[in-house]
Design an enzyme around this catalytic site. Sequence first.
Site, mmCIF file in Angstrom:
data_model
loop_
_atom_site.group_PDB
_atom_site.id
_atom_site.type_symbol
_atom_site.label_atom_id
_atom_site.label_comp_id
_atom_site.label_asym_id
_atom_site.label_seq_id
_atom_site.Cartn_x
_atom_site.Cartn_y
_atom_site.Cartn_z
ATOM 1 N N LYS A 233 38.344 -43.521 -23.994
ATOM 2 C CA LYS A 233 36.955 -43.938 -23.759
ATOM 3 C C LYS A 233 36.921 -45.375 -23.257
ATOM 4 C CE LYS A 233 35.048 -40.910 -27.335
ATOM 5 N NZ LYS A 233 34.248 -39.925 -26.616
ATOM 6 N N LYS B 118 28.742 -35.107 -39.367
ATOM 7 C CA LYS B 118 28.104 -34.125 -38.475
ATOM 8 C C LYS B 118 26.649 -33.963 -38.909
ATOM 9 C CE LYS B 118 31.962 -32.147 -36.542
ATOM 10 N NZ LYS B 118 32.180 -32.452 -35.121
ATOM 11 N N HIS C 12 40.730 -40.976 -34.973
ATOM 12 C CA HIS C 12 39.893 -41.705 -34.015
ATOM 13 C C HIS C 12 39.442 -43.058 -34.567
ATOM 14 C CE1 HIS C 12 39.905 -37.996 -31.904
ATOM 15 N NE2 HIS C 12 38.867 -37.440 -32.471
ATOM 16 N N ASP D 137 44.845 -39.092 -28.476
ATOM 17 C CA ASP D 137 43.647 -39.327 -29.266
ATOM 18 C C ASP D 137 42.593 -39.656 -28.224
ATOM 19 O OD1 ASP D 137 41.508 -40.705 -30.551
ATOM 20 O OD2 ASP D 137 42.770 -40.815 -32.324
ATOM 21 N N HIS D 138 41.681 -38.722 -27.979
ATOM 22 C CA HIS D 138 40.820 -38.899 -26.797
ATOM 23 C C HIS D 138 39.925 -40.124 -26.910
ATOM 24 C CE1 HIS D 138 37.731 -36.783 -29.153
ATOM 25 N NE2 HIS D 138 36.849 -37.256 -28.297
ATOM 26 N N ARG E 234 48.365 -16.462 -24.344
ATOM 27 C CA ARG E 234 48.909 -15.155 -24.706
ATOM 28 C C ARG E 234 48.328 -14.013 -23.880
ATOM 29 N NH1 ARG E 234 47.881 -16.637 -30.810
ATOM 30 N NH2 ARG E 234 46.360 -17.829 -29.649
ATOM 31 N N LYS F 148 45.502 -33.299 -30.998
ATOM 32 C CA LYS F 148 45.289 -33.375 -32.420
ATOM 33 C C LYS F 148 44.929 -31.993 -32.959
ATOM 34 C CE LYS F 148 41.406 -34.597 -34.114
ATOM 35 N NZ LYS F 148 39.971 -34.359 -34.317
HETATM 36 C C1 BG6 Z 1 37.088 -34.214 -31.983
HETATM 37 C C2 BG6 Z 1 36.667 -33.539 -33.248
HETATM 38 O O1 BG6 Z 1 38.355 -34.776 -32.120
HETATM 39 O O2 BG6 Z 1 36.165 -35.244 -31.668
HETATM 40 C C3 BG6 Z 1 35.260 -32.990 -33.134
HETATM 41 O O3 BG6 Z 1 37.565 -32.487 -33.567
HETATM 42 C C4 BG6 Z 1 34.305 -34.063 -32.687
HETATM 43 O O4 BG6 Z 1 34.837 -32.436 -34.366
HETATM 44 C C5 BG6 Z 1 34.835 -34.784 -31.461
HETATM 45 O O5 BG6 Z 1 33.050 -33.467 -32.419
HETATM 46 C C6 BG6 Z 1 33.986 -35.987 -31.137
HETATM 47 O O6 BG6 Z 1 34.375 -36.497 -29.895
HETATM 48 P P1 BG6 Z 1 33.349 -37.256 -28.987
HETATM 49 O O7 BG6 Z 1 34.148 -37.682 -27.810
HETATM 50 O O8 BG6 Z 1 32.246 -36.310 -28.673
HETATM 51 O O9 BG6 Z 1 32.876 -38.402 -29.823
#
Ligand code: BG6
Length: 522
Positions: free
Chosen positions: A207, A361, A265, A202-203, A68, A173
């Site tokens: 990995k 966390k 995840h 979904d990252h 924006r 996400k």
């Molecule tokens: C994200 C979450 O999808 O994944 C975060 O929103 C989290 O809260 C993160 O910290 C963790 O990813 P990674 O790759 O550091 O394990």
Amino acid sequence: MATTVQMSVNPSDLPQGHDAAEKIPGPGIMVIFGASGDLTKRKLLPALFHLEQSNLLPKDFAIVGVARRPLGNEFAEDMKDGILKFGSVDATDPKLEEFVAKISYHALQFDDASGYPGLKDALDKLAAEKKIGPDRLFYLATAPEYFAPIIENLGASGMAHPEQGKIGVVIEKPFGHDLDSARELNRQVNAVFPESQVFRIDHYLGKETVQNVLAFRFANGIFEPVWNRNFIDNIQITAAEDIGIEGRGPFYEKAGALRDIIQNHMMEVLGFVTMEPPSSFEAEAVRREKVKVWQAIPSIPITNAVRGQYGPGIVGGQKVIGYREEERVNPESGTETYAAVKLEIENWRWAGVPFYLRAGKRLKKRATEITIQFKQPPLLIFNRMQSSSAPCPEIQPNIISIRIQPDDGIALRFGTKVPNTPGMTVCPVNMDFSYAQAFGQQRANGYERLLLDAMLGDQTLFSHRDGVEINWAHYTPILQAWAAKKPEVFPNYFAGSWGPDCSDRLLEKDGRKWKNSLGKPE
Ligand code: BG6
């Protein structure tokens, strides 16, 4: 006390270079919506530059950031800083300046339809100037409320269906916040983009070690025959973070650990660990097997889900504040920063095996790990000969630990005779394979692989609409029950601990314990 034996790799067995021609996407433009946010600078641009360094990006390629705020050249400069800082890139890298020259910026109000024809013209003009061609990948890295308006506007302005060229949309996400909202978003997305053009990211699937679960299972003959209810006692999956919410108060207040990590995840990881062998490593085959295994999970009783919230404590030797004291968090917040569930999979392979998933966390350390605990042998003949004063009075079950991060690797624990002791004293030892030791330190952040696959149109490592809905269906009732009843005792764990007592009790009632020696074999 377990002894560890390192496993190594023979350098001559490693591939020398990559099979280039096939794996480079065609010329095109990547358009990143929400480009002024953290993700673009910390993850996406460093990942794109790593691809450039590996010669995996097409020569004719451009990146357009959309957000924006009115920004000019400072956007590209800011992205360059991100590449240097978060991509561990040297400022003298010969490819850097040429790459930064491919980055531009376009200001747009995401929900204002009248701005989209202007974006289309700007992209067409850029493509014509740089002779780029019609392929476009739209990356939605905005706040989730903008996903639907952006997609609708891309459709209405004719950017979703150009005459020629490959068009894809990558959606970050969270994909919905419960089953109904995910269904509605799927409907809105598929009204514009057919499923074959949709890449729900979904990252975790980017990995290396998550992908290695498939290699471990399906490229080796010795593990799969014992990968079932006859040999496995239980499987634990842990995603422990030592960080807090990192200034993301408003986001996290609405999310919580179950939505943020477990529903997406961890269920993806669970899918890889438990699915049947797919007929090929192609998107449809892999996704079908994951969906089948998720469908075999019966509804999770609310008594099999526990939640926690961190109070103040000490992490890595530093005093840290509690969740309720974090910036922009309700001082009486009922949001969980820790969640654990026990679930089962009702199919022939897994019936009767409990799966324990936990994410939190501000835990003792950062460690994401899969622990596969095997059953004891049917008769423990040596136990009778172990004395209570021996170094290992009990024979320990075999464990395979798959470390996703940090120190990615795999360890196998087994019992061995301790030499020079009277009788038969059996103690655990570990065979340990470490990715870094075997292959050298990796700089990849997971997005490299996913961005490249999306540009190539390969959906294998992306979530399918069915999978997303099934997993929301598993967790929505728990989320609703938790929302209806505020927890009585929050905070219920100290920052820097392994989480709340109720989580330990979840396993204790089954006579089990969490494996807390994470990050190392035992
Ligand atoms: C994200 C979450 O999808 O994944 C975060 O929103 C989290 O809260 C993160 O910290 C963790 O990813 P990674 O790759 O550091 O394990």
